[in-house]
Scaffold this active site. Sequence first.
Site: not given
Length: 333
Positions: A194, A252
């Site tokens: 992330k 992500k």
Amino acid sequence: MNFPNTRMRRLRKDENIRKILKEINLQNSDLIKPFFVKEGIEEEKLVSEDSGIYHHSIDSLLEKVEKCVEEGIRGILLFGIPEEKDKTGYSAYKENGIVQKAIEKIKNNYKITIFSDVCLCHYTSHGHCGIISNGEIDNDETLDVLSKIALSHAKKGADFVCPSSMMDGQVRKIRTDLDEEGFENVGIMSYSSKFNSSFYSPFRSYAENEPETNNGNLEDRSTYQMDYSSKFQPIREISLDIEEGADITMVKPALPYLDIISKAKEKFNVPISAYQVSGEYSMMKQGAINTSLNEKEIFLESLSSIKRAGANFIITYNAIKAARWLNENKNRF
Ligand code: PBG
């Protein structure tokens, strides 16, 4: 054998051969729809004009989940927004917290896979993803709280708990505690890779998790989310999460990080999910509203490219619409 013997255009000469040779087939089951369920509201509320994103009451959420099922979507990702926030994020693991209630209702009424976001940022008054002590995120103290959140979701019927705070050791702690409590069939989808991304900014109003900015070293999420220039760290993060017991690993955002998805696919034998985040969604949505870009075409192209990079499935705010487009085009896709 080069031109004129080789003519690549033979492979594109009509629709039939193009379909026969199609390598990436996007399907409804590739799409996961995120939802925001908010405590203390009676009906759904648009987050902002043109956003297409709603804060849901439990009832309005159930209606939308039904739509997902009708359109052939197999999974949803749930975020809760509590009425009360404090420094410790206590409301994130209340037995009857908003997300816990939502999980229970959905589980009892629909056959759909429930992924539940496990993080503190929507529940803490300071908006950070961990517990703060002495002006720093206390990684290990945060693990205990994340595990309580995960267990509270598992108890209500979450299929996969999804730690997204980027704390070290979060997957191991959650896996150990789930197993100890008898939830060995509850899986973990870890937000392993992330990035500290500006593409999250619309999400801050979706989830009301804007971090406090006057906190010295904590002025943003850069002490836990990865710098976007990182190539080596995301791979290491993913491999650690797999060792710790992640069943599914996530990259992500998606579109600006296709290289990471592709590398992860080559290196690891676990399913990979990709999160097409709020900024990606919003950019395309606004592009379709304000310019000549065609919403359906750009979304289907971007989702297909995320799949082509190696994602097994994609979390996207436009899941319901995309599923509808795929259904309408059944004979062509
Ligand atoms: C934080 C969290 C974020 C998103 C989901 N959970 C990022 C953040 O606010 O830093 C972003 C998702 C999106 O932009 O759609 N736990």
